[in-house]
Design a protein around this motif. Structure first.
Motif, PDB file in Angstrom:
ATOM      1  N   HIS A  99       0.819  -1.076   0.191  1.00 26.44           N
ATOM      2  CA  HIS A  99       0.062  -0.426   0.300  1.00 26.44           C
ATOM      3  C   HIS A  99       0.769   1.071   0.048  1.00 26.44           C
ATOM      4  CE1 HIS A  99       1.204  -1.067   4.153  1.00 26.44           C
ATOM      5  NE2 HIS A  99       1.189   1.013   4.571  1.00 26.44           N
ATOM      6  N   HIS A 101       1.048   5.034   1.420  1.00 29.29           N
ATOM      7  CA  HIS A 101      -0.092   5.744   2.633  1.00 29.29           C
ATOM      8  C   HIS A 101      -0.980   6.538   2.227  1.00 29.29           C
ATOM      9  CE1 HIS A 101       3.467   4.538   5.440  1.00 29.29           C
ATOM     10  NE2 HIS A 101       2.216   3.860   5.483  1.00 29.29           N
ATOM     11  N   GLU A 108       7.574   5.507   7.072  1.00 28.83           N
ATOM     12  CA  GLU A 108       7.518   4.115   8.215  1.00 28.83           C
ATOM     13  C   GLU A 108       9.081   3.483   8.149  1.00 28.83           C
ATOM     14  OE1 GLU A 108       4.454   1.915   6.645  1.00 28.83           O
ATOM     15  OE2 GLU A 108       5.043   0.446   8.211  1.00 28.83           O
ATOM     16  N   TYR A 110      11.035  -0.507   9.216  1.00 27.79           N
ATOM     17  CA  TYR A 110      10.592  -1.410   9.517  1.00 27.79           C
ATOM     18  C   TYR A 110      12.121  -2.237  10.307  1.00 27.79           C
ATOM     19  CZ  TYR A 110       6.960  -3.277   6.944  1.00 27.79           C
ATOM     20  OH  TYR A 110       5.017  -2.351   5.945  1.00 27.79           O
ATOM     21  N   HIS A 147       4.727   0.354  -0.205  1.00 36.66           N
ATOM     22  CA  HIS A 147       5.296  -0.816  -0.042  1.00 36.66           C
ATOM     23  C   HIS A 147       5.013  -2.110   0.295  1.00 36.66           C
ATOM     24  CE1 HIS A 147       4.029   2.245   3.254  1.00 36.66           C
ATOM     25  NE2 HIS A 147       3.903   0.674   3.419  1.00 36.66           N
TER      26      HIS A 147
HETATM   27 ZN    ZN Z   1       2.806   1.459   5.462  1.00 37.26          ZN
END
Ligand code: ZN
Ligand code: F6R
Length: 193
Positions: A99, A101, A108, A110, A147
């Protein structure tokens, strides 16, 4: 000054602590749990027939997301544990939908905790990027990049994801256009096409 203090008081949250069960690689007390099965992934894999066979054989879980959600106002952070199971659809490695954002400029982070995989990213302008997800790697997904995580290993790919609470999910063109790359496992080798 007094207005500022009043505003802070209105938005004030109580501090809190949450735990990760490091053995099970799950959040102990998530606010919300998302479960995506093979049947939720229609339209995403190259081999639609292989996906239907998998669904008919028991519709296995592809991934789970254990979320801690905070109010979706600027300044807050939400986070989750993403647990993506190993497997293939035809020869294509299990993956998340992927998706953008909704608040497109939000980034983001990770942190990969377990397993092995690839973070596949694209922009609406046609840029593409991949980053290796392996225990200890922190993949920074800047704003505007869609991503998708892909499990290239043999155990669950587990990551802690931290993002602005206001970010939201925009699945936009992903179901219709996908990503410009696919990741396959062929004769035990990982192949990007
Ligand atoms: Zn995300
Ligand atoms: C949040 C985020 C992750 C994903 C999760 C599932 O911004 O990137 O929490 O939501 O890994 O992926 P999707 O939402 O693409 O099915």
């Amino acid at each position: 000054m007094s207005t500022q203090v009043g505003k802070v008081a209105a938005e004030l949250m109580a501090p809190f602590t949450t735990g990760i069960d490091l053995e099970r690689a799950e959040l102990v007390t998530p606010c919300h749990r998302v479960v995506r099965r093979a049947s939720d992934m229609r339209g995403h894999y190259a081999d639609a027939e292989a996906l239907e066979v998998l669904i008919a054989k028991g519709d296995p879980v592809h991934y789970e997301v254990f979320e801690i959600l905070t109010p979706e106002t600027r300044g807050n952070l939400s986070y989750c544990i993403s647990k993506l199971y190993p497997g293939v659809v035809g020869e294509e490695c299990f993956m998340t939908k992927g998706h953008y954002h909704t608040v497109a400029q939000t980034a983001e982070l990770y942190l990969a905790l377990r397993g092995e995989g690839i973070m596949l990213m694209k922009t609406a302008e046609g840029k593409v990027d991949t980053q290796k997800m392996v225990r200890g790697n922190m993949v920074y997904v800047p704003g505007y990049w869609a991503h998708r995580s892909i499990n290239t290993g043999t155990e669950p790919l587990v990551s802690l994801c931290i993002y602005p609470a206001e970010a939201g999910h925009n699945y936009g063109d992903i179901e219709t256009q996908g990503f410009p790359r696919r990741i396959y496992k062929r004769d035990g080798q990982i192949v990007m096409a």
